[in-house]
Design a protein around this motif. Sequence first.
Motif, PDB file in Angstrom:
ATOM      1  N   VAL A 110       0.831  -1.199   0.000  1.00 61.39           N
ATOM      2  CA  VAL A 110       0.000   0.000   0.000  1.00 61.39           C
ATOM      3  C   VAL A 110       0.864   1.246   0.000  1.00 61.39           C
ATOM      4  O   VAL A 110       0.645   2.189  -0.783  1.00 61.39           O
ATOM      5  CB  VAL A 110      -0.955  -0.017   1.215  1.00 61.39           C
ATOM      6  CG1 VAL A 110      -1.699   1.289   1.310  1.00 61.39           C
ATOM      7  CG2 VAL A 110      -1.914  -1.168   1.103  1.00 61.39           C
ATOM      8  N   ALA A 119       2.517   1.872  -3.311  1.00 61.54           N
ATOM      9  CA  ALA A 119       1.587   2.449  -4.295  1.00 61.54           C
ATOM     10  C   ALA A 119       1.391   3.933  -4.041  1.00 61.54           C
ATOM     11  O   ALA A 119       1.315   4.731  -4.984  1.00 61.54           O
ATOM     12  CB  ALA A 119       0.252   1.718  -4.242  1.00 61.54           C
ATOM     13  N   MET A 120       1.317   4.298  -2.749  1.00 68.08           N
ATOM     14  CA  MET A 120       1.145   5.709  -2.441  1.00 68.08           C
ATOM     15  C   MET A 120       2.359   6.511  -2.886  1.00 68.08           C
ATOM     16  O   MET A 120       2.234   7.596  -3.470  1.00 68.08           O
ATOM     17  CB  MET A 120       0.951   5.913  -0.937  1.00 68.08           C
ATOM     18  CG  MET A 120      -0.209   5.164  -0.371  1.00 68.08           C
ATOM     19  SD  MET A 120      -1.735   5.957  -0.773  1.00 68.08           S
ATOM     20  CE  MET A 120      -2.016   6.862   0.704  1.00 68.08           C
ATOM     21  N   GLU A 139       4.522   5.632  -5.133  1.00 72.43           N
ATOM     22  CA  GLU A 139       4.673   5.561  -6.580  1.00 72.43           C
ATOM     23  C   GLU A 139       3.734   6.521  -7.293  1.00 72.43           C
ATOM     24  O   GLU A 139       4.007   6.936  -8.422  1.00 72.43           O
ATOM     25  CB  GLU A 139       4.389   4.134  -7.033  1.00 72.43           C
ATOM     26  CG  GLU A 139       4.922   3.805  -8.392  1.00 72.43           C
ATOM     27  CD  GLU A 139       4.431   2.448  -8.832  1.00 72.43           C
ATOM     28  OE1 GLU A 139       5.258   1.660  -9.268  1.00 72.43           O
ATOM     29  OE2 GLU A 139       3.228   2.185  -8.738  1.00 72.43           O
ATOM     30  N   ARG A 141      -4.015   7.398 -10.062  1.00 71.00           N
ATOM     31  CA  ARG A 141      -3.049   6.312  -9.835  1.00 71.00           C
ATOM     32  C   ARG A 141      -3.391   5.107 -10.707  1.00 71.00           C
ATOM     33  O   ARG A 141      -2.542   4.602 -11.445  1.00 71.00           O
ATOM     34  CB  ARG A 141      -3.059   5.918  -8.371  1.00 71.00           C
ATOM     35  CG  ARG A 141      -2.087   4.792  -8.065  1.00 71.00           C
ATOM     36  CD  ARG A 141      -2.124   4.412  -6.611  1.00 71.00           C
ATOM     37  NE  ARG A 141      -1.893   5.553  -5.753  1.00 71.00           N
ATOM     38  CZ  ARG A 141      -2.753   5.984  -4.844  1.00 71.00           C
ATOM     39  NH1 ARG A 141      -3.893   5.369  -4.681  1.00 71.00           N
ATOM     40  NH2 ARG A 141      -2.462   7.013  -4.093  1.00 71.00           N
ATOM     41  N   ASN A 185      -1.181   4.014 -14.020  1.00 68.07           N
ATOM     42  CA  ASN A 185      -0.491   2.726 -14.045  1.00 68.07           C
ATOM     43  C   ASN A 185      -0.904   1.890 -15.242  1.00 68.07           C
ATOM     44  O   ASN A 185      -0.047   1.365 -15.960  1.00 68.07           O
ATOM     45  CB  ASN A 185      -0.783   1.968 -12.753  1.00 68.07           C
ATOM     46  CG  ASN A 185       0.228   2.266 -11.682  1.00 68.07           C
ATOM     47  OD1 ASN A 185       1.387   1.889 -11.790  1.00 68.07           O
ATOM     48  ND2 ASN A 185      -0.193   2.976 -10.667  1.00 68.07           N
ATOM     49  N   VAL A 190      -1.658  -5.852  -8.956  1.00 68.64           N
ATOM     50  CA  VAL A 190      -1.304  -5.127  -7.729  1.00 68.64           C
ATOM     51  C   VAL A 190      -2.143  -3.858  -7.602  1.00 68.64           C
ATOM     52  O   VAL A 190      -2.609  -3.515  -6.510  1.00 68.64           O
ATOM     53  CB  VAL A 190       0.206  -4.802  -7.727  1.00 68.64           C
ATOM     54  CG1 VAL A 190       0.545  -3.843  -6.603  1.00 68.64           C
ATOM     55  CG2 VAL A 190       1.011  -6.061  -7.573  1.00 68.64           C
ATOM     56  N   GLN A 191      -2.372  -3.178  -8.733  1.00 68.05           N
ATOM     57  CA  GLN A 191      -3.170  -1.948  -8.674  1.00 68.05           C
ATOM     58  C   GLN A 191      -4.604  -2.243  -8.265  1.00 68.05           C
ATOM     59  O   GLN A 191      -5.213  -1.471  -7.519  1.00 68.05           O
ATOM     60  CB  GLN A 191      -3.154  -1.220 -10.016  1.00 68.05           C
ATOM     61  CG  GLN A 191      -1.861  -0.509 -10.311  1.00 68.05           C
ATOM     62  CD  GLN A 191      -1.430   0.404  -9.192  1.00 68.05           C
ATOM     63  OE1 GLN A 191      -2.224   1.142  -8.642  1.00 68.05           O
ATOM     64  NE2 GLN A 191      -0.156   0.341  -8.826  1.00 68.05           N
ATOM     65  N   TYR A 233      -5.514  -4.637  -6.327  1.00 71.74           N
ATOM     66  CA  TYR A 233      -5.412  -4.876  -4.881  1.00 71.74           C
ATOM     67  C   TYR A 233      -5.302  -3.563  -4.121  1.00 71.74           C
ATOM     68  O   TYR A 233      -5.996  -3.323  -3.138  1.00 71.74           O
ATOM     69  CB  TYR A 233      -4.195  -5.769  -4.631  1.00 71.74           C
ATOM     70  CG  TYR A 233      -3.904  -6.025  -3.183  1.00 71.74           C
ATOM     71  CD1 TYR A 233      -4.686  -6.900  -2.451  1.00 71.74           C
ATOM     72  CD2 TYR A 233      -2.842  -5.396  -2.543  1.00 71.74           C
ATOM     73  CE1 TYR A 233      -4.426  -7.125  -1.132  1.00 71.74           C
ATOM     74  CE2 TYR A 233      -2.581  -5.620  -1.220  1.00 71.74           C
ATOM     75  CZ  TYR A 233      -3.373  -6.488  -0.520  1.00 71.74           C
ATOM     76  OH  TYR A 233      -3.112  -6.701   0.805  1.00 71.74           O
ATOM     77  N   ILE A 234      -4.412  -2.688  -4.616  1.00 74.96           N
ATOM     78  CA  ILE A 234      -4.189  -1.397  -3.960  1.00 74.96           C
ATOM     79  C   ILE A 234      -5.471  -0.585  -3.926  1.00 74.96           C
ATOM     80  O   ILE A 234      -5.835  -0.015  -2.903  1.00 74.96           O
ATOM     81  CB  ILE A 234      -3.110  -0.602  -4.731  1.00 74.96           C
ATOM     82  CG1 ILE A 234      -1.811  -1.348  -4.782  1.00 74.96           C
ATOM     83  CG2 ILE A 234      -2.947   0.782  -4.162  1.00 74.96           C
ATOM     84  CD1 ILE A 234      -1.024  -1.291  -3.563  1.00 74.96           C
ATOM     85  N   ILE A 276      -7.833  -2.087  -1.413  1.00 77.15           N
ATOM     86  CA  ILE A 276      -7.346  -1.925  -0.037  1.00 77.15           C
ATOM     87  C   ILE A 276      -7.448  -0.466   0.396  1.00 77.15           C
ATOM     88  O   ILE A 276      -7.875  -0.154   1.517  1.00 77.15           O
ATOM     89  CB  ILE A 276      -5.876  -2.414   0.073  1.00 77.15           C
ATOM     90  CG1 ILE A 276      -5.847  -3.930   0.169  1.00 77.15           C
ATOM     91  CG2 ILE A 276      -5.187  -1.818   1.278  1.00 77.15           C
ATOM     92  CD1 ILE A 276      -6.319  -4.480   1.490  1.00 77.15           C
ATOM     93  N   LEU A 277      -7.092   0.454  -0.516  1.00 73.17           N
ATOM     94  CA  LEU A 277      -7.183   1.874  -0.155  1.00 73.17           C
ATOM     95  C   LEU A 277      -8.626   2.269   0.095  1.00 73.17           C
ATOM     96  O   LEU A 277      -8.924   2.987   1.058  1.00 73.17           O
ATOM     97  CB  LEU A 277      -6.577   2.734  -1.259  1.00 73.17           C
ATOM     98  CG  LEU A 277      -5.059   2.816  -1.252  1.00 73.17           C
ATOM     99  CD1 LEU A 277      -4.573   3.727  -2.340  1.00 73.17           C
ATOM    100  CD2 LEU A 277      -4.544   3.272   0.084  1.00 73.17           C
TER     101      LEU A 277
END
Lengths: 92, 248
Positions: free
Chosen positions: A57, A60-61, A63, B164, B168, B201-202, B204-205, B208-209
């Motif tokens: 997490v 990602a932040m 990045e 984001r 990506n 992954v994105q 997931y991110i 999750i965020l």
Amino acid sequence: MDSFDLIAAVSILTAGLTIAVGSIAPALGEARAAAQALASIAQQPDEANTITRTLFVSLAMIESTAIYCFVVSMILLFANPFVETAATVPGG
Amino acid sequence: MNISTDQWVIWQGWGLTLNATIAFTWAVMALLAVGARAITLRLDDSETISPWQNMLEVIVTAIRGQIADVGADRPDTYLPFVGTLFLFIAAANLLAIVPGYAPPTASLSTTAALALCVLIAVPVYGIRRRGLARYLLGYARPTLLMLPFNILGEISRTIALAIRLYGNVMSGTVIAGVLIGIAPFFFPVVMQLLGLITGFVQAYIFAILAMVYIASATRAHVGAGDENGRTPPSSPEPMENEPWTPST
């Protein structure tokens, strides 16, 4: 050199500069985060799951700053709003 | 080069334009909905279950576990929303291995829509969990001076979510396009593989965020409650190591 050429040259230069500068700081930040997370996992392997998730997490932040720079440079290169402005201005 | 799937028009007529973003979004939605429906039609709770049901159970249990890990005390409340976000984005990104497909998440419209869903879901869940007054008071914490910053933070993180994911996925397509021009065949394949990882992954991110934002809106500030001598709000702190137990 008319304004179109000028805009193109400045856009290309700025796009390169944006992505170059904008990738240095996130790279340093991500390296620090990853190194710290690896050290933490080495110390506490039981917590590897939590650490890995938090690492993902936070990566990602971090990045996303680089991604913003990328988006800005892409806009400059492929969807530059000033190009059309220059095309519509008479004698531009 | 088409930087966005929005400009790729698939069908035009009757004064309407169907671009690739909408078409592929529909395709992903149809795939997910029809697939899930077809699998859940024949659910059984005997000892031998079909492989498909097994797969769905693994996915749902994993998502539920992740939600519980983030700190939500009732994962089932958030499972439909967060799980849908994750499954849609993951499917949209992973389908990039299909030739001729362009991920709809490479368009800012899609990601902005998804981020807006999160922007709306956060207060909805927060108000439902803590009540309107207490939720709104959360914006004035720690002092009233922080009110504009909290509101600004809410908006900026929504924009960040959208950009984001868009950046990506779009970077993956653009880099593949550029590399096909200068170094065909091998390099683009490697970058596509990398794109699959980033795409997953994105997804997931993003999920999750979204969950972290929802959790921070629904979780009461226990410390502040103690400080003022009030009893801590009704939501108990999530238990760290308690495994999730299915609610019947």
